[in-house]
Design a protein around this motif. Structure first.
Motif, mmCIF file in Angstrom:
data_model
loop_
_atom_site.group_PDB
_atom_site.id
_atom_site.type_symbol
_atom_site.label_atom_id
_atom_site.label_comp_id
_atom_site.label_asym_id
_atom_site.label_seq_id
_atom_site.Cartn_x
_atom_site.Cartn_y
_atom_site.Cartn_z
ATOM 1 N N VAL A 137 -46.981 -10.678 35.427
ATOM 2 C CA VAL A 137 -47.887 -8.513 35.361
ATOM 3 C C VAL A 137 -48.679 -8.536 36.899
ATOM 4 O O VAL A 137 -49.732 -9.407 37.055
ATOM 5 C CB VAL A 137 -48.279 -8.126 34.439
ATOM 6 C CG1 VAL A 137 -48.642 -7.644 34.160
ATOM 7 C CG2 VAL A 137 -46.674 -9.519 33.088
ATOM 8 N N ASP A 138 -48.313 -8.374 37.861
ATOM 9 C CA ASP A 138 -48.917 -7.314 39.148
ATOM 10 C C ASP A 138 -49.259 -5.820 38.551
ATOM 11 O O ASP A 138 -48.395 -5.163 39.013
ATOM 12 C CB ASP A 138 -48.678 -8.177 39.676
ATOM 13 C CG ASP A 138 -49.343 -7.052 41.173
ATOM 14 O OD1 ASP A 138 -50.672 -7.194 41.129
ATOM 15 O OD2 ASP A 138 -49.241 -7.874 42.688
ATOM 16 N N ILE A 139 -50.747 -5.311 38.638
ATOM 17 C CA ILE A 139 -50.768 -3.791 37.953
ATOM 18 C C ILE A 139 -51.734 -3.049 39.653
ATOM 19 O O ILE A 139 -52.406 -4.203 39.914
ATOM 20 C CB ILE A 139 -51.418 -3.404 36.565
ATOM 21 C CG1 ILE A 139 -50.403 -4.702 35.530
ATOM 22 C CG2 ILE A 139 -51.968 -2.212 36.898
ATOM 23 C CD1 ILE A 139 -51.384 -4.040 33.775
ATOM 24 N N LEU A 140 -50.795 -2.646 40.012
ATOM 25 C CA LEU A 140 -51.929 -1.768 40.857
ATOM 26 C C LEU A 140 -52.079 -0.553 41.236
ATOM 27 O O LEU A 140 -51.567 0.382 40.740
ATOM 28 C CB LEU A 140 -51.277 -1.692 42.458
ATOM 29 C CG LEU A 140 -51.851 -1.543 43.842
ATOM 30 C CD1 LEU A 140 -52.942 -2.469 43.492
ATOM 31 C CD2 LEU A 140 -50.878 -1.448 45.271
ATOM 32 N N SER A 141 -53.686 0.295 41.157
ATOM 33 C CA SER A 141 -54.112 1.044 40.563
ATOM 34 C C SER A 141 -53.869 1.946 41.563
ATOM 35 O O SER A 141 -54.050 1.415 43.725
ATOM 36 C CB SER A 141 -55.542 1.297 39.781
ATOM 37 O OG SER A 141 -56.827 0.959 41.188
ATOM 38 N N SER A 142 -54.094 3.680 42.048
ATOM 39 C CA SER A 142 -53.736 4.234 42.897
ATOM 40 C C SER A 142 -54.743 5.327 42.600
ATOM 41 O O SER A 142 -55.476 5.745 42.086
ATOM 42 C CB SER A 142 -52.239 4.667 43.083
ATOM 43 O OG SER A 142 -52.390 6.294 42.372
ATOM 44 N N GLY A 143 -55.774 5.003 43.785
ATOM 45 C CA GLY A 143 -56.982 6.193 44.116
ATOM 46 C C GLY A 143 -58.449 5.239 43.627
ATOM 47 O O GLY A 143 -57.556 3.787 43.753
ATOM 48 N N THR A 144 -58.898 5.453 43.826
ATOM 49 C CA THR A 144 -60.409 5.255 44.287
ATOM 50 C C THR A 144 -61.210 5.498 42.376
ATOM 51 O O THR A 144 -62.323 4.934 42.217
ATOM 52 C CB THR A 144 -61.177 5.383 45.441
ATOM 53 O OG1 THR A 144 -61.500 6.729 45.879
ATOM 54 C CG2 THR A 144 -60.847 4.800 46.846
#
Length: 185
Positions: free
Chosen positions: A148-155
């Protein structure tokens, strides 16, 4: 009044049967009721089902102790090519889709990728969840490198994962402005 040229070869029969192919020569069949088919229906172009009330549409139903299947089969030659798609539209605007794509094995053609897409603001559908042929699931990434790989967008600081119950929050994984991750229990 009916167009006599289109009806010239129609025989009034309460149980009409067709022993071969039906060629409409670019004409339409319209009416109410059911079309019952035993065997295969083949179309060179599109089949459209137009409904006027909720809950109507395409139903695949077994009358015996069997299962049903909807197959999207495409003879694509390249890795990553789209094999099939189920699209959801709201007044003609794409709002969600499920896509099935070819994997990287173009010799055996026996692997694939499943993608779930949504639109949040009318700018088009975007891939949100990806399942690769190796079983890796990506949320926010189309190339998950872990189970399971979760990537957030934004900083900005945001939650990547939150486990809650009626008694309150149990665990949160957050990121901060420097993309550092923190686990709160």
């Amino acid at each position: 009044a009916a167009d006599a040229t289109k009806l010239a070869n129609v025989v009034e029969d309460t149980t009409p049967q067709l022993g071969g192919d039906l060629d409409l020569n670019s004409s339409d069949i319209t009416g109410t009721g059911n079309i019952d088919v035993t065997g295969t229906v083949t179309a060179d172009e599109n089949i459209t089902i137009d409904t006027s009330s909720s809950g109507n549409g395409l139903t695949i139903q077994s009358s015996n102790n069997t299962y049903n299947r909807l197959t999207l089969d495409a003879n694509r030659t390249g890795a990553g090519n789209l094999l099939g798609e189920i699209m959801g539209e709201w007044n003609g605007n794409q709002v969600g889709a499920i896509r099935i794509s070819a994997g990287s094995d173009t010799t055996n053609k026996d692997d694939g990728k499943l993608s779930f897409l949504t639109s949040s603001d009318g700018t088009g559908i975007v891939e949100r969840i990806t399942i690769l042929s190796d079983g890796n699931v990506g949320i926010g990434t189309t190339v998950p490198a872990a189970t399971v790989d979760i990537l957030s967008s934004g900083t900005n600081s945001q939650s990547l994962f939150k486990a809650s119950s009626t008694g309150g929050t149990r665990a949160i994984i957050n990121t901060d402005a420097q993309d550092d991750a923190y686990l709160y229990l």
